[in-house]
Design a protein around this motif. Structure first.
Motif, mmCIF file in Angstrom:
data_model
loop_
_atom_site.group_PDB
_atom_site.id
_atom_site.type_symbol
_atom_site.label_atom_id
_atom_site.label_comp_id
_atom_site.label_asym_id
_atom_site.label_seq_id
_atom_site.Cartn_x
_atom_site.Cartn_y
_atom_site.Cartn_z
ATOM 1 N N THR A 138 17.886 29.030 24.421
ATOM 2 C CA THR A 138 18.817 30.028 24.937
ATOM 3 C C THR A 138 18.790 31.351 24.188
ATOM 4 O OG1 THR A 138 20.576 29.097 23.575
ATOM 5 C CG2 THR A 138 20.399 28.289 25.843
ATOM 6 N N GLY A 139 17.854 31.528 23.274
ATOM 7 C CA GLY A 139 17.734 32.806 22.580
ATOM 8 C C GLY A 139 18.637 32.941 21.371
ATOM 9 N N PHE A 140 18.888 34.179 20.977
ATOM 10 C CA PHE A 140 19.645 34.498 19.773
ATOM 11 C C PHE A 140 21.012 33.822 19.778
ATOM 12 C CE2 PHE A 140 22.645 37.174 17.432
ATOM 13 C CZ PHE A 140 22.072 37.106 16.180
ATOM 14 N N ASN A 141 21.347 33.191 18.664
ATOM 15 C CA ASN A 141 22.627 32.542 18.419
ATOM 16 C C ASN A 141 22.911 31.386 19.387
ATOM 17 O OD1 ASN A 141 24.767 32.350 16.629
ATOM 18 N ND2 ASN A 141 26.151 33.403 18.028
ATOM 19 N N GLY A 142 21.861 30.826 19.974
ATOM 20 C CA GLY A 142 22.019 29.650 20.838
ATOM 21 C C GLY A 142 22.042 28.382 20.009
ATOM 22 N N PRO A 143 22.430 27.281 20.614
ATOM 23 C CA PRO A 143 22.478 26.016 19.877
ATOM 24 C C PRO A 143 21.080 25.566 19.448
ATOM 25 C CG PRO A 143 22.830 25.639 22.216
ATOM 26 C CD PRO A 143 22.809 27.114 22.005
ATOM 27 N N LEU A 144 21.002 24.943 18.295
ATOM 28 C CA LEU A 144 19.736 24.417 17.778
ATOM 29 C C LEU A 144 19.691 22.929 18.093
ATOM 30 C CD1 LEU A 144 19.730 26.288 14.352
ATOM 31 C CD2 LEU A 144 18.509 26.891 16.442
ATOM 32 N N ASN A 145 18.739 22.566 18.950
ATOM 33 C CA ASN A 145 18.626 21.204 19.452
ATOM 34 C C ASN A 145 17.599 20.407 18.653
ATOM 35 O OD1 ASN A 145 20.349 22.120 21.527
ATOM 36 N ND2 ASN A 145 18.607 22.842 22.677
#
Length: 102
Positions: free
Chosen positions: A87-94
């Motif tokens: 999801t790009g910048f500041n998105g959740p890290l999966n």
């Protein structure tokens, strides 16, 4: 069914190694094939924003405890192989885990 923060993955041992070294436990009705899907542990990566951020890192170990009412319960071991975001910048890290062995 997807991962949910109402039944979070739990850290059961931390070796204190900076790059990796924790052991996690996940108990659910998810078979090992389900949790091996890319990014199954949505938002669980170290540094991820949001309530799912438990701190999983590449190299950590995961014990998957599959509790099935159909009589096919199993325990499998996995390794966190990647942390990613779609999801790009500041998105959740999966977190993604390896194919397990039981």
């Amino acid at each position: 069914m997807a991962y949910s923060t109402t039944n979070p993955v739990r850290k059961i041992l931390d070796f204190g190694i900076a790059s990796a070294g924790s052991i996690w436990s996940y108990e659910s009705t998810h078979a090992h094939a389900a949790i091996e899907a890319a990014g199954f542990f949505a938002g669980c990566g170290f540094g991820s924003p949001g309530s799912a951020a438990v701190g999983m890192r590449v190299g950590d170990l995961l014990i998957n405890i599959n509790q099935s009412t159909a009589g096919t319960s199993a325990i499998s071991m996995h390794r966190v192989t990647s942390i990613s975001t779609s999801t790009g910048f500041n998105g959740p890290l999966n977190a993604t885990v390896s194919v397990g062995s039981s």
